[in-house]
Motif scaffolding. Structure first.
Motif, short mmCIF file in Angstrom:
data_model
loop_
_atom_site.label_atom_id
_atom_site.label_comp_id
_atom_site.label_asym_id
_atom_site.label_seq_id
_atom_site.Cartn_x
_atom_site.Cartn_y
_atom_site.Cartn_z
N LEU A 116 12.28 79.18 -38.43
CA LEU A 116 11.78 78.00 -38.15
C LEU A 116 13.03 77.11 -37.60
CD1 LEU A 116 9.02 76.89 -38.38
CD2 LEU A 116 9.86 75.40 -40.12
N ASP A 117 13.10 77.19 -36.21
CA ASP A 117 14.08 76.57 -35.48
C ASP A 117 13.74 74.82 -35.31
OD1 ASP A 117 16.46 76.45 -33.60
OD2 ASP A 117 14.78 75.88 -32.21
N GLY A 118 14.70 74.23 -35.58
CA GLY A 118 14.42 72.64 -35.17
C GLY A 118 14.06 71.93 -36.35
N SER A 119 14.62 72.50 -37.55
CA SER A 119 14.18 72.10 -38.95
C SER A 119 14.27 70.45 -38.97
CB SER A 119 14.83 72.59 -40.13
OG SER A 119 14.92 74.21 -39.68
N ILE A 208 20.86 67.86 -23.13
CA ILE A 208 22.14 67.92 -23.84
C ILE A 208 21.95 67.03 -24.93
CG2 ILE A 208 23.30 66.65 -22.34
CD1 ILE A 208 25.68 68.80 -22.70
N ASN A 209 22.70 66.98 -25.90
CA ASN A 209 22.97 66.08 -26.91
C ASN A 209 24.15 65.06 -26.61
OD1 ASN A 209 23.66 64.24 -28.91
ND2 ASN A 209 23.04 65.86 -30.53
N MET A 210 23.68 64.01 -25.87
CA MET A 210 24.86 63.14 -25.28
C MET A 210 25.55 62.30 -26.14
SD MET A 210 24.44 63.09 -21.94
CE MET A 210 24.80 61.58 -21.34
N ARG A 242 15.99 64.82 -21.22
CA ARG A 242 15.31 65.20 -22.37
C ARG A 242 16.28 65.99 -23.39
NH1 ARG A 242 12.33 62.38 -20.17
NH2 ARG A 242 10.30 62.69 -19.58
N TRP A 243 15.96 65.54 -24.68
CA TRP A 243 16.59 66.27 -25.72
C TRP A 243 15.64 66.26 -27.05
CZ3 TRP A 243 19.80 70.01 -26.01
CH2 TRP A 243 20.38 70.57 -27.23
N VAL A 244 14.87 67.32 -27.38
CA VAL A 244 14.22 67.46 -28.50
C VAL A 244 14.89 67.79 -29.68
CG1 VAL A 244 11.93 68.20 -29.23
CG2 VAL A 244 12.43 68.09 -26.89
N ALA A 245 16.02 68.41 -29.43
CA ALA A 245 16.46 68.93 -30.88
C ALA A 245 16.04 69.95 -31.54
CB ALA A 245 17.03 67.81 -31.93
N SER A 246 14.85 70.65 -30.68
CA SER A 246 14.20 71.95 -31.17
C SER A 246 14.42 72.76 -30.09
CB SER A 246 12.89 71.79 -31.35
OG SER A 246 12.74 71.32 -32.77
N MET A 247 15.42 73.84 -29.93
CA MET A 247 15.61 74.65 -28.86
C MET A 247 14.39 75.20 -28.40
SD MET A 247 18.10 77.95 -28.67
CE MET A 247 18.77 78.63 -26.97
N VAL A 248 13.40 75.57 -29.28
CA VAL A 248 12.34 76.25 -28.68
C VAL A 248 11.53 75.34 -27.53
CG1 VAL A 248 11.90 78.02 -30.59
CG2 VAL A 248 10.88 75.45 -30.77
N ILE A 260 17.73 72.53 -17.14
CA ILE A 260 18.91 73.03 -17.66
C ILE A 260 19.18 72.63 -19.01
CG2 ILE A 260 20.53 71.46 -16.57
CD1 ILE A 260 22.63 73.52 -16.42
N PHE A 261 19.34 73.49 -20.05
CA PHE A 261 19.67 73.32 -21.31
C PHE A 261 21.06 73.58 -21.73
CE2 PHE A 261 18.63 73.11 -26.13
CZ PHE A 261 19.59 73.94 -26.56
N MET A 262 21.86 72.61 -22.64
CA MET A 262 23.16 72.97 -22.76
C MET A 262 23.25 72.47 -24.16
SD MET A 262 24.49 71.23 -19.19
CE MET A 262 26.31 71.76 -19.48
N TYR A 263 24.19 73.43 -24.90
CA TYR A 263 24.68 73.19 -26.18
C TYR A 263 25.94 73.78 -26.05
CZ TYR A 263 24.85 70.82 -30.70
OH TYR A 263 25.19 69.83 -31.37
N PRO A 264 27.01 73.14 -25.45
CA PRO A 264 28.29 73.71 -25.16
C PRO A 264 29.30 73.71 -26.39
CG PRO A 264 28.16 71.54 -24.09
CD PRO A 264 26.87 71.90 -24.97
N GLY A 274 30.47 77.50 -30.54
CA GLY A 274 29.43 76.67 -30.11
C GLY A 274 28.65 76.58 -31.33
N LYS A 275 27.47 75.66 -31.27
CA LYS A 275 26.46 75.56 -32.44
C LYS A 275 25.46 76.56 -32.76
CE LYS A 275 23.08 72.49 -34.88
NZ LYS A 275 22.27 71.57 -35.10
N LEU A 276 25.00 76.99 -31.48
CA LEU A 276 23.75 77.84 -31.55
C LEU A 276 24.12 79.49 -32.03
CD1 LEU A 276 21.67 76.39 -28.62
CD2 LEU A 276 21.70 75.85 -31.29
N ARG A 277 23.48 80.10 -32.65
CA ARG A 277 23.69 81.51 -32.89
C ARG A 277 23.09 82.62 -31.76
NH1 ARG A 277 23.28 77.44 -36.84
NH2 ARG A 277 21.35 77.21 -36.25
N LEU A 278 24.13 83.30 -31.76
CA LEU A 278 24.18 84.44 -30.66
C LEU A 278 22.80 85.34 -30.94
CD1 LEU A 278 25.15 85.85 -28.08
CD2 LEU A 278 26.65 87.28 -29.59
N TYR A 280 20.13 85.64 -32.89
CA TYR A 280 18.81 85.16 -33.18
C TYR A 280 18.45 83.85 -32.56
CZ TYR A 280 21.25 83.78 -37.25
OH TYR A 280 22.40 83.04 -37.98
N GLU A 281 19.22 83.22 -31.70
CA GLU A 281 18.79 82.24 -31.04
C GLU A 281 19.12 82.53 -29.41
OE1 GLU A 281 20.79 78.99 -32.90
OE2 GLU A 281 18.88 78.40 -33.92
N ALA A 282 20.50 82.49 -29.29
CA ALA A 282 20.67 82.55 -27.68
C ALA A 282 20.25 83.88 -27.05
CB ALA A 282 22.47 82.38 -27.48
#
Ligand code: P6P
Length: 335
Positions: A116-119, A208-210, A242-248, A260-264, A274-278, A280-282
């Motif tokens: 469940l991504d974006g908890s 992106i999360n500004m 836009r930034w929903v904070a749910s990658m999906v 373009i989506f960025m979590y650098p 980075g924050k995201l997992r290689l 099972y997400e990226a």
């Protein structure tokens, strides 16, 4: 107009035309899709199903688990154990891999998921989702270990996600383009609503999360500053954010209209890529985005070429409209 066929018919026709969806993989995808239907039912119940709020536990990432994180993880484990299509599973919510118990036959595939991504959006009724990735077990020795999962994303057999939003939509690739299936709640079936999804090569929308701006590396800051400069700036056009904070949700928007989506990487925790997992997400999102004509980079290389060294490895993610991702990628080469 896309012909309205079921997920089963789509998979059978893909197998007939392209012959690379063996029975075990077709069963795997159908079982995951059925599990997503069950998760959607729990998600949609909300308060009525007593599924909101914290589970009172932490996951391997040190994040507080929501009740729905745990429920979704259990649904995927239980759904996939008995079928004989899997050797093992790995999840964001579990420290180590889950090997299929000996009482069931072992299959040739490995399933990885963020159940469940974006908890953080669960309790505020904003779109969330399930992300899944399928690998083949490459070594033929009996048994399975964590090392079997440490494969580059380019070796995925299938990947996709299910977004629990105004519609419940399953997005899937088996390496022949991207298809979308919308859940018909009356019939309880997945109906093909789009295939050969293509991401526009250009965009005027970044995600992106500004709030992290002061922590970014120079190439990311340069790219965003130029977007913010708008028509009068070097890009010569205005951008939207836009930034929903749910990658999906952010990825689904990009598949639907570009972006373009960025979590650098940022300097808050320099040793963390980075924050995201290689795994099972990226990687699964990367497979889908590339199959839809997009580009997926960590700023310096194609994410799906990265050789993982650990199960919960993190990565910097820049993905979406090809020409924009290439621009950010080029800025990273300039430093
Ligand atoms: P932040 C959700 O927790 C997630 O893993 C992704 O789905 C999302 O893109 C990102 O983290 C949001 O992170 O720092 O903006 O809350």
């Amino acid at each position: 107009m896309t012909k309205r066929i079921s997920l089963t018919q789509y998979l059978v026709e893909q197998q007939r035309e392209h012959g690379h969806i063996p029975a075990q993989l077709r069963l795997l995808i159908e079982v995951v899709a059925r599990a997503c239907k069950r998760i959607a039912i729990s998600v949609n119940k909300g308060e009525l199903g007593d599924v909101l709020g914290s589970a009172g536990s932490e996951n391997v990432q040190g994040e507080v688990q929501k009740k729905l994180d745990v429920i979704s993880n259990e649904v995927l484990i239980e759904a996939n154990e008995w079928g004989g299509h899997l050797a093992a599973m790995a999840s964001e919510e579990m420290d180590s891999i889950h090997v299929v118990p000996n009482r069931y036959p072992q299959g040739e595939f490995l399933l990885l998921f963020d159940p469940l991504d974006g908890s953080s959006n669960i309790d505020v009724n904003v779109s969330i989702g399930t992300i899944f990735s399928v690998l083949r077990k490459v070594n033929n020795q009996r048994g399975v270990s964590e090392e079997d999962f440490l494969q580059p994303g380019k070796q995925q057999a299938a990947a996709g996600y299910c977004i629990y939003g105004p519609q419940t939509t399953l997005v899937l690739t088996v390496g022949d383009g991207v298809a979308m299936f919308t859940l018909d709640r009356e019939m309880g079936s997945w109906v093909l609503t789009q295939e050969n999804v293509q991401i526009p090569e250009d965009t005027k929308e970044f995600a992106i999360n500004m709030s992290n701006m002061r922590h970014w590396d120079a190439p990311v800051k340069r790219y965003i500053d130029e977007c913010l400069a708008g028509k009068e700036g070097p890009r010569g056009k205005d951008f939207n954010m836009r930034w929903v904070a749910s990658m999906v949700a952010d990825v689904h928007r990009i598949l639907t209209r570009g972006g373009i989506f960025m979590y650098p990487w940022d300097k808050r925790d320099p040793d963390k890529p980075g924050k995201l997992r290689l795994l099972y997400e990226a990687n699964p999102m990367g497979f889908v985005v590339e199959q839809a004509g997009g580009m997926v980079s960590n700023g310096r290389q194609r994410i799906m070429d990265i050789q993982p060294t650990k199960l919960h490895e993190r990565v910097s993610v820049i993905l979406g409209s090809k020409n924009e991702v290439q621009r950010v990628h080029d800025y990273h080469q300039d430093v």
